[in-house]
Scaffold this active site. Structure first.
Site, PDB file in Angstrom:
ATOM      1  N   GLU A 193      12.980   1.716   3.732  1.00  0.00           N
ATOM      2  CA  GLU A 193      11.958   0.735   3.709  1.00  0.00           C
ATOM      3  C   GLU A 193      12.637  -0.490   3.710  1.00  0.00           C
ATOM      4  OE1 GLU A 193       7.908   2.349   1.202  1.00  0.00           O
ATOM      5  OE2 GLU A 193       9.525   1.340   0.242  1.00  0.00           O
ATOM      6  N   ALA A 203       0.884  -1.143  -0.045  1.00  0.00           N
ATOM      7  CA  ALA A 203       0.085   0.107   0.129  1.00  0.00           C
ATOM      8  C   ALA A 203       0.821   1.257  -0.197  1.00  0.00           C
ATOM      9  CB  ALA A 203      -1.048   0.182   1.344  1.00  0.00           C
ATOM     10  N   GLU A 208      -7.514   9.906   5.477  1.00  0.00           N
ATOM     11  CA  GLU A 208      -6.962   8.805   4.456  1.00  0.00           C
ATOM     12  C   GLU A 208      -8.273   8.092   3.990  1.00  0.00           C
ATOM     13  OE1 GLU A 208      -4.382   4.635   5.119  1.00  0.00           O
ATOM     14  OE2 GLU A 208      -3.683   6.473   6.187  1.00  0.00           O
ATOM     15  N   GLY A 222     -12.205   9.463  12.060  1.00  0.00           N
ATOM     16  CA  GLY A 222     -12.347  10.300  13.400  1.00  0.00           C
ATOM     17  C   GLY A 222     -10.981  10.923  13.382  1.00  0.00           C
TER      18      GLY A 222
END
Length: 220
Positions: free
Chosen positions: A165, A97, A140, A136
């Site tokens: 990464e 992702a 995203e 909340g």
């Protein structure tokens, strides 16, 4: 609007106004503060003004990389700060992702993130659904893609060095992944949601998507 409409099981519009928008902190994720007002749910007036802080993330692409020949999904393992702070398992299992780059459409971002985080190209890819993981806390907005891949050349590591990464791709047989989710052995929200979705619809969607791949090869 009538109460009958409001009680239907779907998201619905609600009038709101942003009175003020300010940047609190600029970092890996920007933290912003809004002063807002919105219509009351019973239509009797307005609520606010109120202050709310949120992480500004925007659209992200989440990919379910499925290899039909192996009936397996490629997941990844990497360090996650929240997992490290709140659990004993900092090396979390999740799906590829990432955020959408400026000027990039979401489908392009999905294909790019898949290759960056697994080393595998998408043989075919399609958007399946969208979700707000924590409305909340953050704006995203995740767009979930199903990708057909050939995991025969899956490597031992992936990721971008300039972003620090450290990613390990893992080939997960579908039934074993479903069992891991059902047993509570993974806690990543996207992985849990997408695995439940795949258990109900994934193989059929993958078969149809794979059919479009064969059709394009026949017409080439």
């Amino acid at each position: 609007m009538s109460g009958h409409y409001r009680d239907q099981l779907h998201d619905q519009p609600l009038g709101f106004e942003i009175v003020q928008d300010s940047l609190i902190h600029q970092g890996f994720r920007d933290l912003r503060k809004l002063t807002i007002e919105h219509e009351s749910l019973d239509g009797s007036g307005r609520i606010g003004p109120m202050e709310r802080e949120y992480l500004a993330t925007g659209p992200v692409a989440v990919i379910v990389p499925y290899d039909p020949a192996r009936d397996a999904i490629v997941v990844i393992r990497q360090f996650r700060l929240a997992a490290a702070l709140d659990t004993a398992n900092a090396a979390a299992v999740e799906l590829p992702a990432g955020m959408v780059d400026p000027g990039e459409n979401i489908a392009e971002a999905a294909a790019r993130e898949l290759e960056e985080e697994t080393g595998l190209p998408a043989l075919a890819i399609e958007r399946c659904f969208a979700m707000l993981p924590s409305p909340g806390l953050s704006d995203e907005h995740a767009h979930i893609f199903l990708a057909i891949v050939d995991a025969g050349q899956l490597g031992q590591s992936a990721g971008k060095d300039e972003e620090d990464e450290d990613i390990r791709p893992i080939l997960a047989p579908v039934d074993e992944l479903i069992a891991a989710v059902d047993d509570g052995r993974v806690q990543n929200g996207y992985l849990i949601t997408c695995t439940h979705w795949f258990a109900r619809k994934g193989r059929a969607r993958a078969k149809a998507l794979q059919g479009t791949l064969f059709d394009s090869e026949d017409n080439a």
